[in-house]
Write an enzyme that holds these catalytic residues in place. Structure first.
Site, PDB file in Angstrom:
ATOM      1  N   ASP A  60       1.117  -1.315   0.015  1.00  0.00           N
ATOM      2  CA  ASP A  60      -0.364  -0.347  -0.591  1.00  0.00           C
ATOM      3  C   ASP A  60       0.730   1.405  -0.049  1.00  0.00           C
ATOM      4  OD1 ASP A  60      -2.069  -1.747   0.175  1.00  0.00           O
ATOM      5  OD2 ASP A  60      -2.543  -1.699   1.993  1.00  0.00           O
ATOM      6  N   TYR A 114       5.794  -9.780   6.538  1.00  0.00           N
ATOM      7  CA  TYR A 114       5.560  -8.266   6.726  1.00  0.00           C
ATOM      8  C   TYR A 114       6.219  -8.001   8.221  1.00  0.00           C
ATOM      9  CZ  TYR A 114       3.141  -7.148   3.187  1.00  0.00           C
ATOM     10  OH  TYR A 114       2.553  -7.075   1.568  1.00  0.00           O
TER      11      TYR A 114
END
Length: 279
Positions: A60, A114
């Site tokens: 994002d 992540y």
């Protein structure tokens, strides 16, 4: 031409995500990579994308990466250092691997990881609520496993995920590592928000049970995503690839991001002086 895979690191602060957007004036990491490939005549001026091209995944707007991975049909001379010569400073190639002709950087990834750097002081600080490590880790334990994460993503299909969450304390920060075979949109950032709410006591642990139920949450009970800037794509696994670090390219990347680390520490000191001067 042979198919090759490249590890790409980038600071996502100034980009509207990794993937190209329909609007031509919206900067993305993928646009920067394609522009570099055009400058090197690897991508034809009128081509939409390189032959055999795919990327490990989307990130994002504001999200950074250490191990974003792209693959394409590329000449042997296209080393990471050559790509860096045409990339902006905040996007760096640093390793390369030869790949099979049918390799697909999205579909052949077996694990993605992540890391989220959550500001989580143990005591209330300047309006930031205290986070209890035990409650936060208990939330991570409940969220680990196979779940339908329908209530933690804007996606409306293919929302079952097998997740692994682990958190380590580092000063005022909790460093949360989240791993899975694949991720739905905004999933990691909404997991962070939910675990943080439990850790601060703003939500009971039972809130997680409700979120993981198949029934949609009403709007006022929805989980908003945490800020994107503390999130980094840190690893993408391909069991059949062996990446070779390009020493010159890696050194270039370290120099760029070291400089940015110093600049941001300096900025934090300036902001601290402004804050302290008004007490």
């Amino acid at each position: 031409m042979p198919r090759r895979a490249f590890r790409i690191a980038y600071d996502g602060t100034d980009y509207h995500g990794f993937q190209r957007q329909p609007q031509p004036d919206v900067p993305t990491v993928e646009d920067a990579i394609f522009d570099a490939l055009r400058d090197l005549s690897v991508l034809e001026p009128d081509a939409d994308k390189p032959a055999g091209y795919a990327a490990a995944g989307r990130t994002d707007a504001g999200v950074s990466a250490l191990a974003q991975t792209i693959a394409l049909e590329a000449p042997d001379w296209l080393a990471p250092r050559a790509l860096n010569g045409r990339l902006p400073a905040d996007v760096r190639a640093w390793a390369v691997a030869d790949a099979p002709p049918d390799f697909h950087a999205t579909h052949h990834a077996t694990r993605r990881e992540y890391t989220y750097h959550l500001y989580a002081p143990l005591t209330e600080t300047d309006g930031a609520p205290a986070v209890d490590d035990d409650r936060f880790r208990a939330a991570c334990e409940v969220l680990s496993g196979t779940h339908d994460v329908y209530n933690l993503t804007p996606d409306d299909h293919n929302t079952e995920r097998s997740l692994s969450l682990a958190a380590e304390r580092d000063g005022d920060y909790l460093v949360l590592t989240v791993a899975a075979g694949g991720f739905s949109r905004e999933l990691v950032r909404r997991l962070v928000s939910l675990a943080r709410a439990v850790g601060t006591g703003d939500a009971p642990r039972e809130k997680i049970d409700r979120v993981l139920e198949p029934e949609p949450l009403p709007g006022h009970e929805g989980i908003a995503p945490a800020s994107p800037e503390p999130l980094v794509l840190t690893d993408v696994r391909y069991p059949d690839l062996e990446f070779e670090i390009d020493d010159e390219a890696a050194q270039s990347a370290r120099s760029v991001f070291d400089r940015r680390r110093i600049d941001r520490r300096t900025g934090a000191r300036v902001a601290g002086q402004l804050t302290d001067g008004m007490r």
